[in-house]
Design an enzyme around this catalytic site. Structure first.
Site, PDB file in Angstrom:
ATOM      1  N   HIS A 217       0.807  -1.060  -0.027  1.00  0.00           N
ATOM      2  CA  HIS A 217       0.023  -0.135   0.201  1.00  0.00           C
ATOM      3  C   HIS A 217       0.979   1.287   0.050  1.00  0.00           C
ATOM      4  CE1 HIS A 217      -3.327   2.590   0.389  1.00  0.00           C
ATOM      5  NE2 HIS A 217      -4.070   1.883   1.368  1.00  0.00           N
ATOM      6  N   TYR A 222      -0.846   7.308   3.676  1.00  0.00           N
ATOM      7  CA  TYR A 222      -0.310   6.386   4.464  1.00  0.00           C
ATOM      8  C   TYR A 222       1.203   6.503   4.408  1.00  0.00           C
ATOM      9  CZ  TYR A 222      -5.227   4.883   5.133  1.00  0.00           C
ATOM     10  OH  TYR A 222      -6.669   4.732   5.474  1.00  0.00           O
ATOM     11  N   ARG A 352     -17.046  -1.444  -3.248  1.00  0.00           N
ATOM     12  CA  ARG A 352     -18.292  -0.951  -2.643  1.00  0.00           C
ATOM     13  C   ARG A 352     -19.492  -1.745  -3.513  1.00  0.00           C
ATOM     14  NH1 ARG A 352     -18.161   5.454  -0.989  1.00  0.00           N
ATOM     15  NH2 ARG A 352     -16.111   5.276   0.303  1.00  0.00           N
TER      16      ARG A 352
END
Length: 388
Positions: A217, A222, A352
């Site tokens: 990631h 992040y 989603r």
């Protein structure tokens, strides 16, 4: 007849699985008719020695439901539902390589050996369905120690009384994510080196659990993303140095020589002041631009696209060229026709919509007129197009 322990069965069991379950031959989501007219979405994708029978993947989704980093039976049901219903590759949510790298106290983790067994249980089930599984390794950096989405509100920080660690956040610099958020500690060289080893150790545990692929990631503000830029995409309007599309193209060109097989293109999430013009292709257009640039340079790197992919037609169009092919020049495909378009990606990663419709692969196949294998146990209940 097949002998499985003391049990005789006409239905062979899935190989390499520590319990009996019928083998899915071929796996759900595999086209039953192979011809030149198949939509690209339902053609195989080969990444090194990994072959996917279709171009669908479950994008990593934070579920905030782990027990001290350990995946549970909840994750088994959640993740297993996608593999059962034809997704070629399911990627497990952002999994922290250190305890303070979790986004929330309930995040998945792989920083200790006790976290291997519950992961392996899920891996075994996905493999029993003939599908592939990956895991996303991550460190949340200054965005760590927050509350799960359904608890977040005016108070988004997970304080110590809520299981958080606001005094032990790591970042490239001691700069808070936003007002009201804790100030992280600037990492030392020793901590950076230790973190690199933590990623390696987590990767070894993932391999021990049997995963087929590992995603690192490096997005959404992040830790790895924080090292690339203090602010990232969609911040050009601020007049400050910002990670932009051109820098993403330059980075992408370096990845094949580093052993990377696929780049999952995403954006946003690194500054609360970002301005995003939302439209259905705001993410996939970025993927397409990077893919085009790589092909101009003759680079071999598959591209994955994410973001607002919620219909069969959109999923199809992301990976398929529309219009008449006019030939290939300088590593790029030329198309005739006023409305011709090139593929934006090689794989669609969806989040989603799979939460809304775990059967999205099977439904899409029906809408596009592609007969595909169903789970053997569900074969008596095929989708009927006129009812969709």
């Amino acid at each position: 007849m097949t002998v499985t322990g003391k049990k005789l069965t006409a239905s062979p069991g899935a190989p390499g699985i520590p319990y009996y379950t019928p083998a899915q031959t071929p796996p759900a989501g595999t086209p039953l008719e192979t011809d030149a007219e198949l939509p690209t979405l339902f053609t195989p994708l080969k990444l090194r020695d990994l072959t996917l029978q279709n171009r669908f993947a479950v994008s990593p989704m934070c579920m905030y439901s782990a027990d001290d980093g350990h995946l549970t039976d909840w994750h088994l049901v959640h993740i297993g539902a996608f593999a059962l219903r034809g997704v070629a590759l399911t990627i497990i949510e952002a999994t922290a390589v250190t305890p303070n790298g979790r986004i929330s106290p309930e995040d998945s983790g792989l920083w200790q050996d006790s976290q291997i067994a519950p992961l392996k249980r899920i891996v075994d089930f996905v493999h029993s369905q003939g599908q592939k599984i990956g895991i996303q390794l991550a460190h949340a950096g200054r965005k760590a120690s927050t509350l799960s989405l359904w608890h977040a509100g005016a108070r988004n920080v997970a304080t110590e009384d809520l299981g958080g660690w606001p005094d032990n956040l790591w970042a490239p610099s001691a700069i808070a994510w936003d007002e009201g958020y804790p100030t992280p500690k600037e990492m030392t060289v020793a901590q950076i080196e230790s973190l690199v080893q933590s990623f390696a150790d987590a990767a070894k545990r993932a391999v021990q659990a049997g995963v087929d692929t590992i995603e690192i990631h490096g997005a959404h503000g992040y830790l790895i993303s924080e090292f690339l830029s203090p602010i990232s995409n969609w911040m050009e309007w601020a007049g400050q140095p910002s990670w932009d599309l051109e820098q993403s193209k330059r980075l992408a060109a370096l990845l094949p020589d580093l052993g990377v097989d696929l780049l999952d293109v995403s954006s946003s999430g690194n500054n609360p002041k970002q301005k995003i013009e939302l439209h259905p292709s705001y993410q996939t257009d970025l993927a397409g631009a990077i893919r085009d640039e790589l092909r101009k340079q003759g680079k071999t790197l598959a591209i994955g696209a994410v973001g607002m992919i919620s219909t069969a037609e959109m999923a199809r169009s992301v990976v398929q060229a529309d219009g008449k092919l006019a030939g290939e020049k300088d590593g790029t495909i030329e198309l005739d026709g006023e409305h011709a378009s090139k593929p934006k990606a090689d794989l669609v990663l969806i989040a989603r919509q799979f939460l809304r419709e775990p059967e999205f692969v099977l439904k899409t196949a029906t809408l596009l007129g592609v007969p595909v294998a169903l789970p053997a146990q569900y074969s008596r209940a095929p989708f009927k197009k006129h009812r969709l």
